[in-house]
Structure formats: structure tokens, C-alpha cells
Design a protein around this motif. Structure first.
Motif, PDB file in Angstrom:
ATOM      1  N   MET A 298       0.831  -1.217   0.000  1.00 41.13           N
ATOM      2  CA  MET A 298       0.000   0.000   0.000  1.00 41.13           C
ATOM      3  C   MET A 298       0.859   1.259   0.000  1.00 41.13           C
ATOM      4  N   ILE A 299       1.984   1.184   0.719  1.00 37.95           N
ATOM      5  CA  ILE A 299       2.885   2.339   0.757  1.00 37.95           C
ATOM      6  C   ILE A 299       3.509   2.571  -0.618  1.00 37.95           C
ATOM      7  N   ASN A 300       3.916   1.490  -1.266  1.00 35.75           N
ATOM      8  CA  ASN A 300       4.770   1.622  -2.449  1.00 35.75           C
ATOM      9  C   ASN A 300       4.045   1.607  -3.788  1.00 35.75           C
ATOM     10  N   HIS A 301       2.824   1.088  -3.834  1.00 35.84           N
ATOM     11  CA  HIS A 301       2.182   0.930  -5.132  1.00 35.84           C
ATOM     12  C   HIS A 301       1.683   2.283  -5.649  1.00 35.84           C
ATOM     13  N   PRO A 302       2.172   2.708  -6.831  1.00 38.45           N
ATOM     14  CA  PRO A 302       1.805   4.052  -7.317  1.00 38.45           C
ATOM     15  C   PRO A 302       0.323   4.182  -7.656  1.00 38.45           C
ATOM     16  N   LYS A 303      -0.293   3.062  -8.088  1.00 37.57           N
ATOM     17  CA  LYS A 303      -1.696   3.140  -8.492  1.00 37.57           C
ATOM     18  C   LYS A 303      -2.640   3.336  -7.304  1.00 37.57           C
ATOM     19  N   LEU A 304      -2.216   2.817  -6.163  1.00 40.62           N
ATOM     20  CA  LEU A 304      -3.095   2.909  -4.984  1.00 40.62           C
ATOM     21  C   LEU A 304      -2.880   4.253  -4.290  1.00 40.62           C
ATOM     22  N   THR A 305      -3.697   5.214  -4.644  1.00 39.43           N
ATOM     23  CA  THR A 305      -3.562   6.551  -4.063  1.00 39.43           C
ATOM     24  C   THR A 305      -4.445   6.688  -2.833  1.00 39.43           C
ATOM     25  N   LYS A 306      -4.237   7.740  -2.121  1.00 36.59           N
ATOM     26  CA  LYS A 306      -5.049   8.070  -0.950  1.00 36.59           C
ATOM     27  C   LYS A 306      -6.518   8.178  -1.344  1.00 36.59           C
ATOM     28  N   ASP A 307      -6.777   8.738  -2.508  1.00 33.68           N
ATOM     29  CA  ASP A 307      -8.167   8.930  -2.939  1.00 33.68           C
ATOM     30  C   ASP A 307      -8.884   7.613  -3.207  1.00 33.68           C
ATOM     31  N   LEU A 308      -8.144   6.634  -3.735  1.00 32.34           N
ATOM     32  CA  LEU A 308      -8.778   5.342  -3.987  1.00 32.34           C
ATOM     33  C   LEU A 308      -9.153   4.652  -2.678  1.00 32.34           C
ATOM     34  N   ALA A 309      -8.430   4.995  -1.620  1.00 33.57           N
ATOM     35  CA  ALA A 309      -8.712   4.382  -0.322  1.00 33.57           C
ATOM     36  C   ALA A 309      -9.414   5.389   0.594  1.00 33.57           C
ATOM     37  N   SER A 310     -10.256   6.221   0.007  1.00 30.65           N
ATOM     38  CA  SER A 310     -10.824   7.317   0.796  1.00 30.65           C
ATOM     39  C   SER A 310     -11.779   6.846   1.900  1.00 30.65           C
ATOM     40  N   ALA A 311     -12.351   5.644   1.743  1.00 31.44           N
ATOM     41  CA  ALA A 311     -13.268   5.162   2.780  1.00 31.44           C
ATOM     42  C   ALA A 311     -12.521   4.538   3.966  1.00 31.44           C
ATOM     43  N   GLN A 324       8.744   0.494  12.631  1.00 27.22           N
ATOM     44  CA  GLN A 324       8.125   1.757  13.014  1.00 27.22           C
ATOM     45  C   GLN A 324       8.143   2.750  11.842  1.00 27.22           C
ATOM     46  N   ASN A 325       9.258   2.758  11.075  1.00 27.80           N
ATOM     47  CA  ASN A 325       9.330   3.697   9.938  1.00 27.80           C
ATOM     48  C   ASN A 325       8.319   3.348   8.853  1.00 27.80           C
ATOM     49  N   ASP A 326       7.992   2.046   8.728  1.00 29.09           N
ATOM     50  CA  ASP A 326       6.967   1.663   7.755  1.00 29.09           C
ATOM     51  C   ASP A 326       5.589   2.160   8.197  1.00 29.09           C
ATOM     52  N   VAL A 327       5.333   2.083   9.494  1.00 27.39           N
ATOM     53  CA  VAL A 327       4.059   2.608  10.006  1.00 27.39           C
ATOM     54  C   VAL A 327       3.981   4.105   9.722  1.00 27.39           C
ATOM     55  N   GLU A 328       5.076   4.803   9.946  1.00 25.95           N
ATOM     56  CA  GLU A 328       5.076   6.251   9.711  1.00 25.95           C
ATOM     57  C   GLU A 328       4.891   6.584   8.234  1.00 25.95           C
ATOM     58  N   ARG A 329       5.533   5.801   7.373  1.00 16.50           N
ATOM     59  CA  ARG A 329       5.346   6.023   5.928  1.00 16.50           C
ATOM     60  C   ARG A 329       3.903   5.739   5.525  1.00 16.50           C
ATOM     61  N   PHE A 330       3.340   4.714   6.132  1.00 17.02           N
ATOM     62  CA  PHE A 330       1.939   4.388   5.830  1.00 17.02           C
ATOM     63  C   PHE A 330       1.030   5.563   6.193  1.00 17.02           C
ATOM     64  N   LEU A 331       1.249   6.116   7.362  1.00 14.82           N
ATOM     65  CA  LEU A 331       0.388   7.213   7.835  1.00 14.82           C
ATOM     66  C   LEU A 331       0.603   8.502   7.044  1.00 14.82           C
ATOM     67  N   LYS A 333       1.174   8.474   3.797  1.00 11.73           N
ATOM     68  CA  LYS A 333       0.424   8.299   2.551  1.00 11.73           C
ATOM     69  C   LYS A 333      -1.089   8.274   2.797  1.00 11.73           C
ATOM     70  N   PHE A 334      -1.489   7.684   3.925  1.00 11.57           N
ATOM     71  CA  PHE A 334      -2.926   7.585   4.243  1.00 11.57           C
ATOM     72  C   PHE A 334      -3.198   8.276   5.579  1.00 11.57           C
ATOM     73  N   PRO A 335      -3.153   9.614   5.590  1.00  9.54           N
ATOM     74  CA  PRO A 335      -3.199  10.339   6.870  1.00  9.54           C
ATOM     75  C   PRO A 335      -4.552  10.253   7.578  1.00  9.54           C
ATOM     76  N   ASN A 336      -5.593   9.844   6.851  1.00 12.47           N
ATOM     77  CA  ASN A 336      -6.904   9.793   7.514  1.00 12.47           C
ATOM     78  C   ASN A 336      -7.213   8.437   8.132  1.00 12.47           C
ATOM     79  N   THR A 337      -6.201   7.578   8.199  1.00 14.91           N
ATOM     80  CA  THR A 337      -6.448   6.273   8.822  1.00 14.91           C
ATOM     81  C   THR A 337      -5.831   6.221  10.209  1.00 14.91           C
ATOM     82  N   ARG A 338      -6.368   5.297  10.986  1.00 14.38           N
ATOM     83  CA  ARG A 338      -5.804   4.992  12.289  1.00 14.38           C
ATOM     84  C   ARG A 338      -5.031   3.685  12.120  1.00 14.38           C
TER      85      ARG A 338
END
Ligand code: 4UV
Length: 546
Positions: A298-311, A324-331, A333-338
Motif C-alpha cells: 500500500m505504501i509503495n504501489h503508485p496506483k493505490l492513491t489516498k483517494d482510492l482508499a478514501s473510505a 516503526q518507519n513503515d508505520v510512519e510512511r503508511f500514515l 500516505k494515508f493520513p486519515n487512517t488509524r
């Protein structure tokens, strides 16, 4: 909080209130609130869009239960095996079998005939549920096991042909002409009876049957719900169910606990990037259980954008360590997730730790859920007394979710429990002053590839069957994407020559693809062993990891 007594030493208890032990059959527990959402979707296939409402799912399960008893004369304590990829019919097969009073053993649908036959033999399953594409493999597995058992096959549509010799699963779940009053409740049933028999190699050796009871599983569902932040599981939340249901993480955490709460499972038979993205985008996946390689995807795939995962609101990772750095990178890219983490094992139904509400300690796998206790036993200890905060050792747990033991295996049970029913996890951990646990290492021999179990003993047995191989030992080396990769050291028989590719190919033909010797084969003169003949696994890692 931290406690002490003379027998256990220091041990931690949960910050949550104790859970209520349910004491009901598991299918009743899962359907307990079903009236609230009976006309909502329970499960939908992301590939074909075929779907079931809660009412349809429940009725189909009950119909299956009736037919297992009346047509096939299956009753407690018979075992039914499910060997299916994720699909909406999976919970029908599982909950129907349970309603009939049977226990269910779950088999990895990508296993080879050899691997399946071993589990069929060991579990003594009396009935199989499989897929159309898997039917030939199941037949071969039954032959290898010397078994003649009925195989019901789930067609992915009404037009897909039924293979010759297979039973149509759709006929068994049809609600036409079914007499629900013919269902006999199992005799002498108790909530401590076995309900699932998944397989795990535990701390050592070959896969073993893990006996999990109705109360083990329903307790774990209760523990998960109490530990989830209040807004993180809402009515008709959609959960892309990509983690396989045969594995305890998919089975309890994704399937059973969420069906008990009215969620919508969007099932994916395998991880394929486009289908996975479709589950997030078209099906509006809002809560997601994943394993670290999927988080990396999810972090690395260019096609999977924040907008596609908006829900998407809530993500929970587990089954293997995540940086821990992967969790931070994830957040980022997807700042609206917990982002949450869980830690568990098959032997504990599985959840043992979960990060609590508002957690930002991303290196931690969380705190103890309700009614769970844990202690840390130093690796060099001569007794099983726990130590205090920030001291490392083997994590040991007890609670209502912990298995009664492995099936027919007193030796393994002896090794796996410390006195007082403490389950040894085989993981190295410590807890901090606030009761957050950190997994720092794995002392058991188990290798984890993409979160799946790869027991070295199993690959060693395959290698020893090779005519040129005298001895072999298998261990895990770090792998960037998959977490670990299995590597073998091999001693050839006298005067034999072989290439590493030849040996790796031999193994690859006989095991599911994630167990392949991706980490390579190294030829050696001898396998390091202690005087009693046990492989010195620590030495392997130290000597042959580069
Ligand atoms: O027996 P098993 O294959 O079981 C699992 C279960 C994973 C779960 C369960 C509930 C969750 O909520 C969740 O997020 C994940 O994988 O393998 C058990 C071993 O896997 C390693 C550890 O070595 C266990 O003994 N493991 C599991 N979770 C983690 C982990 C983790 N979060 N971090 C590090 N290692």
C-alpha cells in the motif's frame, strides 16, 4: 498492572475489564445480534459480486447443518475440513458445520496434495468442502491419505460446471425443502468442546492440531471488541477480507468477530493488486486487517492513491513484525487512517496483544486484552518466574482464549506450557512501565513468510526424502518484502553431487509456494548439532545468514 507472587514471579494483568465468558455454541454467539442487520450484506465476493445478506447466510448455514446430519450422518465428534480460498460461502460451511455439532479443521487452499493429505490424516476429517479448481488436488490428497470422504464443491457461479464425483455445495445449502426441525443438538455438548482445529508448528517440530473451543474463540472475539476503539467498527463497515480464513488471524479476527458485529466482508480469494484496490475503491473498504507485506504494498504501489482508499478509516497489522518507519510512511500516505497493531498466535485463538485507543508507540504490539495475563521469563532462567518492566525474556500468557493443548500430543503440550497453564509463545519480548509490550525476537524455530507459518522441520523432512541428501537444516533469513525467506544447509550423501537449483526445485514441487527455499541452498559438510543430536539453530543463523 504489575503483580507478584511466589510461584509466578512478576506478571502483568490487562488494563481492561474482564470479559464475560459466553458459554454458548459458537454459531449462536456469532448470530447473537443478527436481527439488527438481517437484511444487510454479510459477505460479498469482490471478483463475482455474488453476495449474501445476514439472513441468507444464517439460513444457508442452518440448511447445511441439517444436511450434514441427515444426508451424511455426521455428528459430534466428527470433523469437517474446509479447503477453500476466501469467498462468501466460507462462513456458511464453517458455521453450518458448527451448528451440526462438528468441529472444523481449516486447510490452506494452496497446499499441495501431500500437505493436504497429512492434515486429513491427522485430523481424521470425515467431510471436505473445497472449490472447483481445487477439486482434483483434494481427490489426490484423499487418495494419498487412503481416505474415501465426500467432497462438496463450491461453484463460483450457477453456470460453473460441477466436476465429476463432486457434491454440489449449493444443493446442500439450499433452503428449499429443508426441515430445520430435523437438526439434532449435539449430545453432551459443552462450550469447552473443540470447535476449530487449525494447524500450527508452535515452538518446535511439525504442524500440530491446535484444539480451540467455542469459549476460546468467543472469548477472543469479546476481547477484540472491547479493545477496539469505539468508532473503529461500525455497523456495515466494509472489511476487505484478504487475509486467508484458513489462518487463525483471518478466521477469528476478520471473519467471526466481524460477522458478530454486522460488518460486510468483501472477500478476496487471493492477494492480487487490482482486486485488492477494487475492494478499497469500488467496495469502499473501511476497516482492514493486513500483514506487513500488504502494508508495504500500500505504501509503495503508485496506483493505490489516498483517494482510492478514501473510505479507509482503520488499519490493523499483525502476524509478523512491522518497522516503526513503515508505520510512519503508511500514515504519511494515508493520513486519515488509524494504524493499529495486533500480536497473536494460533494457540491463543489468536489475539494476545492489541494497541489501544490513541496509540502512537508504533514499535509496540500493544497491551493485554481483557482477562489476559502475561509474564516475561528470562531465557536463561531455571524456573518459570516472571521479571519486571524492561527486562527481556520469553513471553508467556494465559487467559480464556488459550488452547487446551495440541491434539493427541502430550509431549508437545508438556513443552508448550509452564506450570499454571502459562502458554509459552516462543517469542522474546519486554513490557514498559505503562504495560505496552514489545516483541524483540523469535526464539522458536518457526519461519514466517508474509505472515504465514513455515515450519523448518517440515522442509527438512522434504529435503531428507531427496535421494542425494543425507542431512539438512532450514532457517529463516531476513527478506525485504516477505519478512523472512527459508534457507537450507544441506549435506549430500557420499560421492553425490547436486546443484542448489536442483535441490530448491525438488522442494518447490512438494510444498505451497510461500515455503519455497527462496533464501537459497548452501552445501556443507555437517549440520551443527548438540550432543543429543538437536540442530543448533542459533548457530545456523550466525554462521550461514550472509
Ligand atoms: O500462529 P501464527 O501463525 O499466528 C499469527 C497470528 C497473528 C495475529 C493475530 C491476531 C491479530 O490481531 C493480529 O494482528 C495478528 O500469526 O504465528 C504466531 C507467531 O507469529 C509472530 C510471532 O512469532 C507469533 O508467535 N507474530 C504474530 N504477530 C506478530 C508477530 C506481531 N505483531 N509482531 C511480531 N511477530
Amino acid at each position: 498492572s504489575l503483580h507478584y507472587n511466589a510461584e509466578d514471579g512478576y506478571y502483568k494483568t490487562s488494563p481492561y475489564d474482564p470479559i464475560k465468558i459466553q458459554n454458548v455454541p459458537l454459531h449462536e454467539y456469532v448470530w447473537r445480534d443478527f436481527k439488527k442487520w438481517e437484511n444487510s450484506t454479510a459477505a460479498v465476493c469482490v471478483i463475482t459480486d455474488r453476495q449474501y445478506t445476514y439472513a441468507q447466510l444464517r439460513d444457508a448455514s442452518a440448511a447445511f447443518a441439517v444436511r450434514l446430519q441427515t444426508k451424511f450422518k455426521l455428528f459430534k465428534p466428527d470433523i469437517l475440513a474446509i479447503c477453500l480460498p476466501n469467498m462468501p460461502e466460507y462462513p456458511i460451511a464453517a458455521l453450518g458445520a458448527i451448528e451440526a455439532g462438528l468441529a472444523v479443521t481449516t486447510i490452506n487452499p494452496i497446499y499441495t496434495p501431500d500437505e493436504i493429505s497429512r492434515q486429513l490424516t491427522f485430523s481424521n476429517a470425515k467431510f471436505l468442502v473445497g472449490s472447483v479448481t481445487g477439486f482434483a488436488t483434494l481427490r489426490e490428497a484423499c487418495q494419498l491419505a487412503g481416505k474415501q470422504i465426500p467432497i462438496a464443491v463450491v461453484r463460483s457461479s450457477e453456470t460453473e460446471l460441477l466436476p465429476a464425483g463432486a457434491i454440489d455445495f449449493f444443493e446442500l445449502i439450499s433452503t428449499e425443502n429443508v426441515r430445520y426441525d430435523e437438526l439434532c443438538p449435539p449430545k453432551d455438548a459443552t462450550p469447552d468442546d473443540m470447535v476449530f482445529l487449525p494447524f500450527s508448528s508452535g515452538t518446535t517440530g511439525l504442524p500440530k492440531g491446535v484444539v480451540l473451543s467455542h469459549n476460546n474463540i468467543s472469548s477472543n472475539c469479546e476481547q477484540i471488541q472491547d479493545a477496539l476503539p469505539i468508532d473503529s467498527l461500525q455497523f456495515q463497515d466494509t472489511l476487505p477480507a484478504v487475509l486467508p480464513f484458513f489462518h487463525i488471524y483471518g478466521l477469528t479476527v476478520v471473519m467471526l468477530s466481524k460477522l458478530g458485529k454486522g460488518a460486510r466482508l468483501a472477500t478476496l480469494p487471493a492477494f492480487k493488486p487490482d482486486d485488492f484496490i477494487k475492494a478499497l475503491d469500488t467496495y469502499k473498504g473501511s476497516i482492514l486487517n493486513l500483514v506487513p507485506p500488504i502494508a508495504l504494498f500500500m505504501i509503495n504501489h503508485p496506483k493505490l492513491t489516498k483517494d482510492l482508499a478514501s473510505a479507509l478509516r482503520v488499519v490493523m497489522s499483525g502476524a509478523a513484525p512491522i518497522g516503526q518507519n513503515d508505520v510512519e510512511r503508511f500514515l504519511q500516505k494515508f493520513p486519515n487512517t488509524r494504524f493499529m497493531q495486533g500480536y497473536g498466535m494460533t494457540e491463543a485463538s489468536p489475539v494476545i496483544l492489541m494497541t489501544p485507543e490513541g496509540n502512537t508507540r508504533y514499535a509496540s504490539t500493544g497491551v493485554l486484552p481483557g482477562s489476559t495475563e502475561a509474564k516475561i521469563v528470562p531465557l536463561d532462567a531455571t524456573d518459570s518466574k516472571g521479571v519486571g518492566a524492561r527486562m527481556t525474556g520469553e513471553l508467556c500468557v494465559r487467559g480464556p482464549q488459550v488452547m487446551s493443548g495440541y491434539l493427541n500430543n502430550p509431549e508437545a503440550n508438556e513443552l508448550t506450557f509452564f506450570p499454571g497453564k502459562w502458554l509459552r509463545t516462543g517469542d522474546v519480548a519486554f513490557f514498559d512501565e505503562d504495560g505496552y509490550f514489545y516483541i524483540t525476537d523469535r526464539m522458536k524455530e518457526l519461519i514466517k513468510v508474509k505472515g504465514f507459518q513455515v515450519p523448518p522441520a517440515e522442509l527438512e523432512a522434504v529435503l531428507r526424502d531427496h535421494p542425494k541428501v543425507l542431512e539438512a537444516a532450514v532457517f529463516g533469513i531476513p527478506h525485504e518484502l516477505n519478512g523472512e525467506a527459508p534457507r537450507a544447509i544441506v549435506v549430500l550423501r557420499q560421492n553425490e553431487t547436486a546443484t542448489a537449483e536442483e535441490i530448491a526445485a525438488y522442494v518447490a514441487e512438494r510444498v505451497a509456494h510461500y515455503k519455497k527455499l527462496e533464501g537459497g541452498v548452501i552445501f556443507v559438510d555437517e549440520v551443527p548439532k548438540n550432543p543429543t543430536g538437536k540442530i543448533l539453530r542459533k548457530d545456523l543463523k550466525e554462521k550461514y545468514s550472509d
